[in-house]
Design a protein around this motif. Sequence first.
Motif, PDB file in Angstrom:
ATOM      1  N   ILE A 278       0.864  -1.174   0.000  1.00  0.00           N
ATOM      2  CA  ILE A 278       0.000   0.000   0.000  1.00  0.00           C
ATOM      3  C   ILE A 278       0.901   1.223   0.000  1.00  0.00           C
ATOM      4  O   ILE A 278       1.778   1.359   0.865  1.00  0.00           O
ATOM      5  CB  ILE A 278      -0.917   0.021   1.245  1.00  0.00           C
ATOM      6  CG1 ILE A 278      -1.842  -1.191   1.259  1.00  0.00           C
ATOM      7  CG2 ILE A 278      -1.716   1.335   1.291  1.00  0.00           C
ATOM      8  CD1 ILE A 278      -2.622  -1.368   2.554  1.00  0.00           C
ATOM      9  N   LEU A 279       0.697   2.095  -0.976  1.00  0.00           N
ATOM     10  CA  LEU A 279       1.383   3.386  -1.035  1.00  0.00           C
ATOM     11  C   LEU A 279       0.341   4.454  -0.752  1.00  0.00           C
ATOM     12  O   LEU A 279      -0.636   4.576  -1.483  1.00  0.00           O
ATOM     13  CB  LEU A 279       1.992   3.629  -2.417  1.00  0.00           C
ATOM     14  CG  LEU A 279       3.107   2.697  -2.862  1.00  0.00           C
ATOM     15  CD1 LEU A 279       3.493   2.990  -4.306  1.00  0.00           C
ATOM     16  CD2 LEU A 279       4.308   2.849  -1.964  1.00  0.00           C
ATOM     17  N   SER A 280       0.549   5.214   0.300  1.00  0.00           N
ATOM     18  CA  SER A 280      -0.470   6.172   0.717  1.00  0.00           C
ATOM     19  C   SER A 280       0.094   7.580   0.860  1.00  0.00           C
ATOM     20  O   SER A 280       1.145   7.779   1.471  1.00  0.00           O
ATOM     21  CB  SER A 280      -1.051   5.730   2.066  1.00  0.00           C
ATOM     22  OG  SER A 280      -1.981   6.670   2.543  1.00  0.00           O
ATOM     23  N   ASP A 281      -0.645   8.518   0.319  1.00  0.00           N
ATOM     24  CA  ASP A 281      -0.376   9.924   0.607  1.00  0.00           C
ATOM     25  C   ASP A 281      -0.797  10.160   2.056  1.00  0.00           C
ATOM     26  O   ASP A 281      -1.507   9.342   2.652  1.00  0.00           O
ATOM     27  CB  ASP A 281      -1.188  10.797  -0.354  1.00  0.00           C
ATOM     28  CG  ASP A 281      -0.711  12.240  -0.397  1.00  0.00           C
ATOM     29  OD1 ASP A 281       0.218  12.603   0.348  1.00  0.00           O
ATOM     30  OD2 ASP A 281      -1.282  13.011  -1.191  1.00  0.00           O
ATOM     31  N   ILE A 282      -0.384  11.255   2.630  1.00  0.00           N
ATOM     32  CA  ILE A 282      -0.824  11.581   3.990  1.00  0.00           C
ATOM     33  C   ILE A 282      -2.030  12.498   3.947  1.00  0.00           C
ATOM     34  O   ILE A 282      -3.037  12.241   4.597  1.00  0.00           O
ATOM     35  CB  ILE A 282       0.329  12.207   4.805  1.00  0.00           C
ATOM     36  CG1 ILE A 282       1.324  11.107   5.160  1.00  0.00           C
ATOM     37  CG2 ILE A 282      -0.209  12.878   6.067  1.00  0.00           C
ATOM     38  CD1 ILE A 282       2.480  11.534   6.006  1.00  0.00           C
ATOM     39  N   ASN A 283      -1.949  13.552   3.174  1.00  0.00           N
ATOM     40  CA  ASN A 283      -3.045  14.520   3.098  1.00  0.00           C
ATOM     41  C   ASN A 283      -4.089  14.029   2.103  1.00  0.00           C
ATOM     42  O   ASN A 283      -3.909  14.137   0.897  1.00  0.00           O
ATOM     43  CB  ASN A 283      -2.520  15.894   2.675  1.00  0.00           C
ATOM     44  CG  ASN A 283      -1.532  16.447   3.674  1.00  0.00           C
ATOM     45  OD1 ASN A 283      -1.746  16.364   4.875  1.00  0.00           O
ATOM     46  ND2 ASN A 283      -0.431  16.987   3.185  1.00  0.00           N
ATOM     47  N   LEU A 284      -5.151  13.452   2.650  1.00  0.00           N
ATOM     48  CA  LEU A 284      -6.222  12.892   1.834  1.00  0.00           C
ATOM     49  C   LEU A 284      -7.564  13.384   2.345  1.00  0.00           C
ATOM     50  O   LEU A 284      -7.718  13.620   3.545  1.00  0.00           O
ATOM     51  CB  LEU A 284      -6.210  11.361   1.921  1.00  0.00           C
ATOM     52  CG  LEU A 284      -4.986  10.639   1.377  1.00  0.00           C
ATOM     53  CD1 LEU A 284      -4.947   9.207   1.879  1.00  0.00           C
ATOM     54  CD2 LEU A 284      -5.001  10.682  -0.145  1.00  0.00           C
ATOM     55  N   PRO A 285      -8.551  13.487   1.459  1.00  0.00           N
ATOM     56  CA  PRO A 285      -9.896  13.846   1.925  1.00  0.00           C
ATOM     57  C   PRO A 285     -10.546  12.671   2.660  1.00  0.00           C
ATOM     58  O   PRO A 285     -10.139  11.523   2.495  1.00  0.00           O
ATOM     59  CB  PRO A 285     -10.647  14.182   0.634  1.00  0.00           C
ATOM     60  CG  PRO A 285      -9.888  13.504  -0.455  1.00  0.00           C
ATOM     61  CD  PRO A 285      -8.471  13.376   0.007  1.00  0.00           C
ATOM     62  N   LYS A 286     -11.534  12.967   3.448  1.00  0.00           N
ATOM     63  CA  LYS A 286     -12.375  12.019   4.187  1.00  0.00           C
ATOM     64  C   LYS A 286     -11.643  11.294   5.296  1.00  0.00           C
ATOM     65  O   LYS A 286     -12.114  11.250   6.409  1.00  0.00           O
ATOM     66  CB  LYS A 286     -13.078  11.028   3.265  1.00  0.00           C
ATOM     67  CG  LYS A 286     -14.010  11.683   2.279  1.00  0.00           C
ATOM     68  CD  LYS A 286     -14.722  10.661   1.434  1.00  0.00           C
ATOM     69  CE  LYS A 286     -15.567  11.361   0.376  1.00  0.00           C
ATOM     70  NZ  LYS A 286     -16.186  10.405  -0.516  1.00  0.00           N
ATOM     71  N   LEU A 287     -10.509  10.680   4.997  1.00  0.00           N
ATOM     72  CA  LEU A 287      -9.730   9.942   5.986  1.00  0.00           C
ATOM     73  C   LEU A 287      -8.271  10.041   5.554  1.00  0.00           C
ATOM     74  O   LEU A 287      -7.894   9.503   4.511  1.00  0.00           O
ATOM     75  CB  LEU A 287     -10.196   8.480   6.016  1.00  0.00           C
ATOM     76  CG  LEU A 287      -9.612   7.561   7.068  1.00  0.00           C
ATOM     77  CD1 LEU A 287     -10.083   7.977   8.465  1.00  0.00           C
ATOM     78  CD2 LEU A 287     -10.037   6.129   6.798  1.00  0.00           C
TER      79      LEU A 287
END
Length: 140
Positions: free
Chosen positions: A56-65
């Motif tokens: 899983i590659l995830s940004d930190i600043n995301l909408p909703k969660l």
Amino acid sequence: MNKDGDIIIIEDDQDDQLLIEQAFQELGYTNKRIYFPDGLEALTYLDGQTPLPFIILSDINLPKLDGLELRRRLKENASLNLKCIPYLYFTTALNQDVVIEAYSTSAQGFFVKPSDFNEIKETLKSIVEYWKRCASPNNF
């Protein structure tokens, strides 16, 4: 860890999604990439997902969660936590507090998203190659 599994990418910026996808295509990895624009959609998908993703590659600043809260929720979910899915931050959000908070969620990595396409490609290559060589409890 399912080394042939999907690569989950949680990124709300469509331009970044296109750059990441182009980099993966040029690198020639056969893992399917699945993109989510927010953490909530990704959580819903992962909670119901039966095939084990690769990473899983995830940004930190995301909408909703945001990516940090998403990681916390995945760690709290016993069945998902046992799957040992590598969770890596791939983001432009960089300061000491964010990095400390990211590692406090037991993330396996924090990578600053480069602005140069070739550097994005090299970073993604390093990430994938590392995890393809790693052993996890699920490999036995």
